[in-house]
Design an enzyme around this catalytic site. Sequence first.
Site, PDB file in Angstrom:
ATOM      1  N   GLU A  14       0.846  -1.205   0.000  1.00  0.00           N
ATOM      2  CA  GLU A  14       0.000   0.000   0.000  1.00  0.00           C
ATOM      3  C   GLU A  14       0.877   1.250   0.000  1.00  0.00           C
ATOM      4  O   GLU A  14       0.742   2.132   0.850  1.00  0.00           O
ATOM      5  CB  GLU A  14      -0.977   0.001   1.176  1.00  0.00           C
ATOM      6  CG  GLU A  14      -2.151   0.940   0.956  1.00  0.00           C
ATOM      7  CD  GLU A  14      -3.173   0.920   2.087  1.00  0.00           C
ATOM      8  OE1 GLU A  14      -4.235   1.536   1.917  1.00  0.00           O
ATOM      9  OE2 GLU A  14      -2.922   0.279   3.134  1.00  0.00           O
ATOM     10  N   ASP A 126       0.389  -7.859   3.479  1.00  0.00           N
ATOM     11  CA  ASP A 126      -0.898  -7.619   4.117  1.00  0.00           C
ATOM     12  C   ASP A 126      -1.929  -8.487   3.414  1.00  0.00           C
ATOM     13  O   ASP A 126      -2.380  -8.163   2.322  1.00  0.00           O
ATOM     14  CB  ASP A 126      -1.239  -6.130   3.997  1.00  0.00           C
ATOM     15  CG  ASP A 126      -2.583  -5.773   4.601  1.00  0.00           C
ATOM     16  OD1 ASP A 126      -3.283  -6.678   5.101  1.00  0.00           O
ATOM     17  OD2 ASP A 126      -2.950  -4.577   4.559  1.00  0.00           O
ATOM     18  N   ASN A 128      -4.865  -9.080   4.591  1.00  0.00           N
ATOM     19  CA  ASN A 128      -6.177  -8.523   4.905  1.00  0.00           C
ATOM     20  C   ASN A 128      -7.165  -9.587   5.379  1.00  0.00           C
ATOM     21  O   ASN A 128      -8.356  -9.548   5.062  1.00  0.00           O
ATOM     22  CB  ASN A 128      -6.743  -7.759   3.696  1.00  0.00           C
ATOM     23  CG  ASN A 128      -6.606  -6.257   3.855  1.00  0.00           C
ATOM     24  OD1 ASN A 128      -6.863  -5.714   4.928  1.00  0.00           O
ATOM     25  ND2 ASN A 128      -6.209  -5.580   2.798  1.00  0.00           N
ATOM     26  N   HIS A 223      -0.214  -0.351  10.772  1.00  0.00           N
ATOM     27  CA  HIS A 223       0.398  -1.681  10.795  1.00  0.00           C
ATOM     28  C   HIS A 223       1.744  -1.583  11.501  1.00  0.00           C
ATOM     29  O   HIS A 223       2.355  -0.502  11.566  1.00  0.00           O
ATOM     30  CB  HIS A 223       0.651  -2.190   9.374  1.00  0.00           C
ATOM     31  CG  HIS A 223      -0.579  -2.482   8.590  1.00  0.00           C
ATOM     32  ND1 HIS A 223      -1.045  -3.759   8.372  1.00  0.00           N
ATOM     33  CD2 HIS A 223      -1.441  -1.651   7.947  1.00  0.00           C
ATOM     34  CE1 HIS A 223      -2.138  -3.699   7.617  1.00  0.00           C
ATOM     35  NE2 HIS A 223      -2.400  -2.440   7.352  1.00  0.00           N
TER      36      HIS A 223
END
Length: 231
Positions: A14, A126, A128, A223
Amino acid sequence: MLHEADADIFAVQEIKAMPDQLPDEVKNIPGYMAYWYPAQKKGYSGTAVFTRKEPKDVMYGMGKEEFDREGRVLTLEFDDFYFITAYFPNAQHGLKRLQYKIDFNREMLCYMDMLARKKSVVLCGDLNVAHKEIDLANPQANGKNPGFSPEERAWMDEVIGAGYVDTFRLFHQEPEQYTWWSYRFHARVKNIGWRIDYFVVDPASRDRVRSAAIHDDVLGSDHCPISIEFT
């Protein structure tokens, strides 16, 4: 964090930026080569890897336009392993993007299987999803929410069932070990978190993992970093 960790490979997800938007001190870190895979949409998604050793090859995406335009999967090939950094889709509020994530998940497992037939595979990023109830602070309240829906957890069941290894759980079985906290309600201070960031290795590479850790003392993001020692 990068220099303090003294990591051979450092991956981020990201990134939300194009390389030309970044200052030189971020793009050119002494001792590291950088590979960037931004999304086509500015300010969204994207992945990057910094590595001390030059890879044999760099693969951008999985060969599927619907996923690759979001810059979600970046793979570096080394002599005896593939290193994949991935930013898995968020199923979003109301699970309105759940099918997109399910399709991405399926493609990712096929991609990992293909690479694992050639050499070791290390997937990091990640994902998710919190796989088990131990992986988030409030499982009962989140059963229908993105990141803990039955469909997302079922994919993790499939991955583990295929022999892939959630490296953190090789070494740590205790609860309240999280990698993400909401910015709201002082969640990090209260440790109301989720473990949604992983290192996963293929079945044949289990014994190459010497340690795994969550660095929840490192601030600066919702995070925290995670790491493994892979020999």
